[in-house]
Write a protein that holds these residues in place. Structure first.
Motif, PDB file in Angstrom:
ATOM      1  N   TYR A 180      -1.423   2.128  -2.366  1.00  0.00           N
ATOM      2  CA  TYR A 180      -1.977   1.794  -1.049  1.00  0.00           C
ATOM      3  C   TYR A 180      -2.525   0.366  -0.951  1.00  0.00           C
ATOM      4  O   TYR A 180      -2.572  -0.201   0.148  1.00  0.00           O
ATOM      5  CB  TYR A 180      -3.098   2.769  -0.681  1.00  0.00           C
ATOM      6  CG  TYR A 180      -2.624   4.176  -0.412  1.00  0.00           C
ATOM      7  CD1 TYR A 180      -2.024   4.510   0.798  1.00  0.00           C
ATOM      8  CD2 TYR A 180      -2.765   5.173  -1.375  1.00  0.00           C
ATOM      9  CE1 TYR A 180      -1.584   5.800   1.053  1.00  0.00           C
ATOM     10  CE2 TYR A 180      -2.332   6.471  -1.124  1.00  0.00           C
ATOM     11  CZ  TYR A 180      -1.736   6.773   0.084  1.00  0.00           C
ATOM     12  OH  TYR A 180      -1.299   8.055   0.331  1.00  0.00           O
ATOM     13  N   TRP A 215     -13.102   4.743   0.842  1.00  0.00           N
ATOM     14  CA  TRP A 215     -11.954   5.620   1.077  1.00  0.00           C
ATOM     15  C   TRP A 215     -11.266   5.969  -0.235  1.00  0.00           C
ATOM     16  O   TRP A 215     -10.894   7.127  -0.476  1.00  0.00           O
ATOM     17  CB  TRP A 215     -10.957   4.944   2.013  1.00  0.00           C
ATOM     18  CG  TRP A 215      -9.681   5.710   2.149  1.00  0.00           C
ATOM     19  CD1 TRP A 215      -9.445   6.782   2.962  1.00  0.00           C
ATOM     20  CD2 TRP A 215      -8.464   5.483   1.419  1.00  0.00           C
ATOM     21  NE1 TRP A 215      -8.161   7.241   2.794  1.00  0.00           N
ATOM     22  CE2 TRP A 215      -7.541   6.459   1.849  1.00  0.00           C
ATOM     23  CE3 TRP A 215      -8.077   4.568   0.454  1.00  0.00           C
ATOM     24  CZ2 TRP A 215      -6.246   6.533   1.336  1.00  0.00           C
ATOM     25  CZ3 TRP A 215      -6.797   4.629  -0.057  1.00  0.00           C
ATOM     26  CH2 TRP A 215      -5.895   5.599   0.382  1.00  0.00           C
ATOM     27  N   TYR A 222      -7.972   5.411   8.095  1.00  0.00           N
ATOM     28  CA  TYR A 222      -7.383   5.133   6.780  1.00  0.00           C
ATOM     29  C   TYR A 222      -6.389   6.229   6.424  1.00  0.00           C
ATOM     30  O   TYR A 222      -6.568   7.383   6.830  1.00  0.00           O
ATOM     31  CB  TYR A 222      -8.487   5.059   5.725  1.00  0.00           C
ATOM     32  CG  TYR A 222      -9.138   3.700   5.644  1.00  0.00           C
ATOM     33  CD1 TYR A 222      -8.764   2.789   4.679  1.00  0.00           C
ATOM     34  CD2 TYR A 222     -10.121   3.327   6.557  1.00  0.00           C
ATOM     35  CE1 TYR A 222      -9.354   1.537   4.601  1.00  0.00           C
ATOM     36  CE2 TYR A 222     -10.713   2.078   6.495  1.00  0.00           C
ATOM     37  CZ  TYR A 222     -10.331   1.186   5.508  1.00  0.00           C
ATOM     38  OH  TYR A 222     -10.910  -0.060   5.449  1.00  0.00           O
ATOM     39  N   PRO A 223      -5.302   5.892   5.683  1.00  0.00           N
ATOM     40  CA  PRO A 223      -4.995   4.616   5.029  1.00  0.00           C
ATOM     41  C   PRO A 223      -4.256   3.610   5.906  1.00  0.00           C
ATOM     42  O   PRO A 223      -3.972   2.513   5.442  1.00  0.00           O
ATOM     43  CB  PRO A 223      -4.120   5.039   3.850  1.00  0.00           C
ATOM     44  CG  PRO A 223      -3.415   6.243   4.344  1.00  0.00           C
ATOM     45  CD  PRO A 223      -4.385   6.961   5.247  1.00  0.00           C
TER      46      PRO A 223
END
Length: 660
Positions: free
Chosen positions: A65, A107, A211-212
């Motif tokens: 990510y 996150w 998010y993401p």
């Protein structure tokens, strides 16, 4: 000789542990613990193996990510640590001005707890428990900053908070700090003390809602014109842009000195020549810092800037000029030489100078990505802000174009702030300490999942018992504050203020309408409030004039003082229809100095008003006295005269001294 218990006790009493240093500004610290009843903390090898699995999965998440993510200062990292015989993972990241870097880390940590059900994460920054700051409007009253340490955890992707031992509503602000070992014991042995509030969690993790996908939106691509050598560096590693922009944004005259002399043009690392237009990826904060700076082209760049006939080309050249200056200051200024990014760039530049690497050709640059993002997220107009604050987001402009405040995330954040502010203003129970007045508690003391089952009877709430007092206490307090004799204070409290005051109807008429009809006033009566207040003031003035309090201007000062000295209770009986005389003082005679002090204070008040409206002028106007005239001649300096006649004040003060 073996160490005895006495030696240990002496050591502990003599040597205190070194306090943990405070986090630097704009820095986040995160600690990851394996806490499970099935895992013995004494088995360190097994614990470390489990932590290695967490560390490996964190690397995989980062690669998947955040591989192309540009951190403002430092990136996410985890290192194995040991404290008090307990192994755990710890990381520290300085995010600078990019707050989104902090939330990207939160996150990532939350995703780790979703993967490992025995992983507990504690995260803080330079502000402390910033997750609680985000959820400040939903916190229970007992959760104060000074007791929040080691109580806030992330587990199973949820926000868990360790409650007090007594979870009743009456237990507030009495909790002490928890140590890490105590928190571990509670997590393992007292799971019912773990509070999970849905509303609190939603507020704390509100910034993670996108998010993401938000990760890629934190970046901005722009086409800029820069020297070919610099294009080579940025193509090799786009993350070099962050320290270069920071060096430009925090520049000083010493760093700018090499750019201010045209003779230094050939000595620059990135000389303003051989320009190419390439797409550069910025963190949004960095791009905003570059665009917001008013930075005229330095001397070495003046001849390299294009004309303004092509606005788009000029904007690209101007942005490229700022970026190039930032890189030049980064590699040339001695204060940056120890940074890892600077050392890497110098190694690449040495390879170019030695011929081991070559600059990219035009054909090669043409194959590079030429992405250019929209800059509308930078456009924040006053009208758009007014619309958002007024709840009129997304309205259509005059030409049919839909207006908005920045991007979607900015609009949502602003709407949330406005909503929370309106809820606070509309909260009838909000007090000086926020929602929850004195002994009043919020419903957030209870768990949304039903974990908090204590439902004890509440005492009387909403009343400040320490501030409550009866009529006697009020009378005593007013007597002390105003210096009134007990006899006068008694007459005021019993209603014997003047002629006709014994009549309940008259006493009621002397009260302001707002007090008299507070419970029964309707909308029509409220509209007449101003007129009723004028009537009340006139009645009060008539009452004061009846006692001669406002007749000071009808005679000379000597006459007024004589009238006061000759005041007797017998004279009062002739002017009042009361059973008891109205006494100004408990003494039979009043010293003349009291009036002198009063006059001096009034004149001092007038002098302080400087000719403007104020209490002194209002009081003297009601007593029929005019303000002293200015004794300055017209030819005097205007700076020595004031609109209220400062010399007149001085003369008035001197005349008062003569009365003494």
């Amino acid at each position: 000789m073996p160490t005895t218990e006495e030696d240990i006790a002496w050591f502990r009493s003599t040597f205190h542990p070194i306090p943990k240093p405070a986090l630097p500004d704009d820095c986040i610290e995160y600690s990851l613990y394996i806490i499970s009843p099935s895992l013995d903390p004494s088995h360190d090898s097994e614990l470390r193996l489990r932590l290695r699995e967490v560390q490996k999965y964190a690397t995989d998440l980062h690669r998947h990510y955040l591989k192309d993510y540009i951190w403002q200062r430092q990136g996410f990292s985890l290192e194995l640590n040991k404290e008090d015989g307990l192994s755990f993972l710890r990381g520290q990241t300085e995010y600078g001005d990019s707050v989104e870097d902090e939330w990207a880390i939160v996150w990532l940590l939350r995703e780790l707890t979703n993967k490992f059900n025995d992983l507990w994460v504690k995260v803080t920054d330079s502000d402390g428990e910033f997750l609680l700051i985000e959820a400040s409007g939903t916190l229970p009253s007992w959760l104060e900053p000074d007791v929040a340490e080691n109580r806030v955890w992330i587990h199973d992707g949820q926000l868990k908070i360790i409650k007090p031992a007594n979870a009743s509503r009456s237990s507030k602000r009495t909790e002490e700090k928890l140590s890490l070992s105590q928190a571990r014991e509670i997590i393992v042995n007292e799971p019912k003390r773990l509070m999970h509030s849905i509303s609190m969690e939603e507020e704390a993790f509100f910034r993670l809602r996108n998010y993401p996908a938000q990760i890629s939106e934190n970046m901005h691509h722009a086409l800029i014109a820069i020297p070919r050598k610099l294009a080579y560096l940025l193509h090799h590693k786009p993350a070099y842009i962050a320290p270069a922009v920071e060096a430009f944004y925090l520049r000083d005259p010493i760093a700018l000195k090499p750019l201010q002399n045209k003779e230094n043009k050939d000595k620059l690392v990135f000389a303003p020549e051989d320009f190419v237009t390439v797409s550069v990826k910025f963190p949004r904060v960095a791009y905003a810092q570059i665009k917001s700076q008013e930075f005229p082209a330095p001397a070495v760049f003046v001849d390299a800037m294009p004309s303004g006939t092509d606005p788009k080309a000029y904007v690209r050249a101007e942005t490229g000029m700022k970026v190039t200056c930032g890189f030049e200051m980064l590699v040339s200024d001695p204060q940056h030489q120890d940074r890892p990014a600077v050392r890497e760039m110098k190694m690449l530049l040495d390879d170019l100078d030695s011929g081991d690497e070559v600059l990219p050709s035009e054909t090669e640059i043409a194959t590079w990505d030429q992405r250019e993002d929209d800059e509308k997220w930078l456009d924040i107009g006053f009208d758009d802000l007014e619309n958002e604050l007024g709840g009129r987001q997304g309205q259509t402009g005059g030409k049919g174009k839909k207006t908005g405040f920045g991007d979607k995330a900015a609009q949502e954040n602003l709407q949330r702030i406005v909503k929370q502010f309106e809820e606070f203003l509309n909260d009838d129970k909000a007090g000086p300490d926020g929602a929850g007045l004195f002994d009043e508690d919020s419903d957030n003391d209870f768990d949304d999942d039903g974990l908090d089952e204590d439902d004890e009877d509440e005492d009387d709430e909403g009343e400040d018992k320490e501030a409550s007092f009866g009529e006697d206490e009020f009378s005593k307090m007013m007597q002390e504050m105003m210096g009134m004799p007990p006899e006068v204070m008694k007459e005021i409290m019993t209603g014997k203020l003047g002629p006709g005051a014994q009549d309940p109807a008259n006493r009621s008429a002397l009260r302001p309408p707002e007090v008299r009809d507070l419970d029964t006033m309707d909308d029509d009566e409220e509209a007449e409030g101003d007129a009723d207040m004028q009537t009340f003031m006139k009645q009060m003035e008539a009452e004061l004039r009846g006692h001669g309090a406002l007749d000071l201007g009808s005679s000379s000062s000597a006459g007024k003082q004589k009238a006061i000295k000759d005041y007797t209770p017998e004279a009062e009986k002739q002017n009042a229809d009361e059973d008891e005389p109205y006494e100004l003082s408990s003494d039979d005679d009043i010293d003349n100095e009291i009036d002198v002090n009063l006059a001096r204070n009034l004149l001092e008040s007038l002098k302080a008003q400087a000719g403007k409206a104020g209490p002194g002028g209002n009081l003297m106007g009601m007593m029929g006295l005019r303000m002293p005239k200015d004794e300055l001649d017209e030819d005097d300096d205007d700076d020595q005269a004031g609109p209220s006649g400062m010399r007149g004040m001085t003369g008035g003060m001197s005349r008062i001294e003569e009365l003494k």
